[in-house]
Write an enzyme that holds these catalytic residues in place. Sequence first.
Site, PDB file in Angstrom:
ATOM      1  N   LYS A  18      42.283   2.134  19.376  1.00  0.00           N
ATOM      2  CA  LYS A  18      41.376   2.862  18.471  1.00  0.00           C
ATOM      3  C   LYS A  18      41.216   2.124  17.137  1.00  0.00           C
ATOM      4  O   LYS A  18      40.101   1.882  16.678  1.00  0.00           O
ATOM      5  CB  LYS A  18      41.903   4.292  18.215  1.00  0.00           C
ATOM      6  CG  LYS A  18      42.057   5.129  19.476  1.00  0.00           C
ATOM      7  CD  LYS A  18      42.555   6.526  19.174  1.00  0.00           C
ATOM      8  CE  LYS A  18      43.985   6.635  18.684  1.00  0.00           C
ATOM      9  NZ  LYS A  18      45.001   6.218  19.674  1.00  0.00           N
ATOM     10  N   ARG A  94      43.283  16.299  17.869  1.00  0.00           N
ATOM     11  CA  ARG A  94      44.213  16.059  18.963  1.00  0.00           C
ATOM     12  C   ARG A  94      44.649  17.344  19.629  1.00  0.00           C
ATOM     13  O   ARG A  94      45.573  17.326  20.453  1.00  0.00           O
ATOM     14  CB  ARG A  94      45.467  15.360  18.453  1.00  0.00           C
ATOM     15  CG  ARG A  94      45.193  13.933  18.138  1.00  0.00           C
ATOM     16  CD  ARG A  94      46.478  13.193  17.985  1.00  0.00           C
ATOM     17  NE  ARG A  94      46.180  12.037  17.192  1.00  0.00           N
ATOM     18  CZ  ARG A  94      46.700  10.844  17.383  1.00  0.00           C
ATOM     19  NH1 ARG A  94      47.575  10.660  18.310  1.00  0.00           N
ATOM     20  NH2 ARG A  94      46.359   9.852  16.622  1.00  0.00           N
ATOM     21  N   ARG A 129      52.863  -4.712  18.912  1.00  0.00           N
ATOM     22  CA  ARG A 129      52.005  -4.515  17.729  1.00  0.00           C
ATOM     23  C   ARG A 129      52.757  -4.836  16.432  1.00  0.00           C
ATOM     24  O   ARG A 129      53.916  -4.486  16.249  1.00  0.00           O
ATOM     25  CB  ARG A 129      51.511  -3.069  17.655  1.00  0.00           C
ATOM     26  CG  ARG A 129      50.795  -2.813  16.315  1.00  0.00           C
ATOM     27  CD  ARG A 129      50.026  -1.535  16.241  1.00  0.00           C
ATOM     28  NE  ARG A 129      50.739  -0.398  16.758  1.00  0.00           N
ATOM     29  CZ  ARG A 129      50.149   0.751  17.051  1.00  0.00           C
ATOM     30  NH1 ARG A 129      48.864   0.902  16.884  1.00  0.00           N
ATOM     31  NH2 ARG A 129      50.861   1.745  17.521  1.00  0.00           N
ATOM     32  N   ARG A 158      55.662  -0.528  13.000  1.00  0.00           N
ATOM     33  CA  ARG A 158      55.657   0.906  12.691  1.00  0.00           C
ATOM     34  C   ARG A 158      56.931   1.576  13.188  1.00  0.00           C
ATOM     35  O   ARG A 158      57.452   1.202  14.235  1.00  0.00           O
ATOM     36  CB  ARG A 158      54.443   1.554  13.359  1.00  0.00           C
ATOM     37  CG  ARG A 158      53.384   1.942  12.352  1.00  0.00           C
ATOM     38  CD  ARG A 158      52.095   2.322  13.001  1.00  0.00           C
ATOM     39  NE  ARG A 158      52.223   3.414  13.954  1.00  0.00           N
ATOM     40  CZ  ARG A 158      51.174   3.933  14.602  1.00  0.00           C
ATOM     41  NH1 ARG A 158      49.967   3.443  14.383  1.00  0.00           N
ATOM     42  NH2 ARG A 158      51.332   4.918  15.444  1.00  0.00           N
ATOM     43  N   ARG A 169      55.167   9.980  22.593  1.00  0.00           N
ATOM     44  CA  ARG A 169      53.787  10.087  22.099  1.00  0.00           C
ATOM     45  C   ARG A 169      52.804  10.262  23.260  1.00  0.00           C
ATOM     46  O   ARG A 169      51.845  11.020  23.165  1.00  0.00           O
ATOM     47  CB  ARG A 169      53.425   8.843  21.271  1.00  0.00           C
ATOM     48  CG  ARG A 169      54.102   8.848  19.898  1.00  0.00           C
ATOM     49  CD  ARG A 169      54.248   7.463  19.306  1.00  0.00           C
ATOM     50  NE  ARG A 169      52.981   6.810  19.041  1.00  0.00           N
ATOM     51  CZ  ARG A 169      52.857   5.502  18.790  1.00  0.00           C
ATOM     52  NH1 ARG A 169      53.928   4.723  18.764  1.00  0.00           N
ATOM     53  NH2 ARG A 169      51.686   4.981  18.545  1.00  0.00           N
TER      54      ARG A 169
END
Length: 222
Positions: A18, A94, A129, A158, A169
Amino acid sequence: RDSEPLQVMISGAPASGKGTQCELIKHKYGLVHVAAGDLLRAEIATGSDNGKLAKQYMEKGQLVPDHIVVMMVKDRLLKPDAKDNGWLLDGYPRSLSQATALKQFGFQPDIFVLLEVSEDILVERVVGRRLDPVTGKIYHLKYSPPENEEIAARLTQRFDDTEEKVKLRLNTHHQNVEAVLSMYKDITVKINGNVSKEEVFAQIDSALTSLLEQRKAASGSV
Ligand code: AP5
């Protein structure tokens, strides 16, 4: 008016791409990128009580309670830059309650872009990431490596980007996704997100271009 600013929602599982696509869309279409996760991380960075509470949920991979998220997103969408240039809403709504709240505030997207990515790819994207705290740019050690040593040395990860946390998640995502999709069925465009970021963008770009063309045609015919 065919010149009304575009209002776009982008949705997909954790690490479906995203944020990466929002950068590309923002660059071409000039929309204001509003990311619920980024708003929450900014709140955490202020050290506020809301930020502290939000972090507890994010660490467990759960949704942050509506009383924190809903107003945060609404206030951002009402800022003049988003009203004037259009918006690109990422990671919100969400849940059904968030979608309902948005509707009640009068926000109606023109298109709902859904990135579909298989689960094994998602996990690989999460663990690789990295973020550049200076530019905010998203990297991946394998797929989008940093341009030079200086950037490589300052990249951060993160706190919720571990294999264990991404499983949590993903569970949260699976529990809520159908309810949100049901609200936007008529305007949903499904995108194959398993391919390269350029190939994913080409699909989104073509959906947005045809949306703008349809609008133009409709406004020309009256
Ligand atoms: P949030 O920050 O929104 O995280 P997320 O949904 O898990 O999504 P990500 O930011 O992890 O991934 P992305 O899809 O943007 O992928 P990216 O482009 O970075 O939310 C975090 C937490 O905040 C939630 O768990 C929740 O607790 C809370 N929260 C957020 N919104 C909320 C809400 N509305 N209500 C309540 N709580 C909320 O890409 C990932 C990696 O893959 C990168 O390294 C990238 O370089 C790479 N990559 C991207 N595209 C490709 C490609 N096509 N090919 C190869 N690599 C690629």
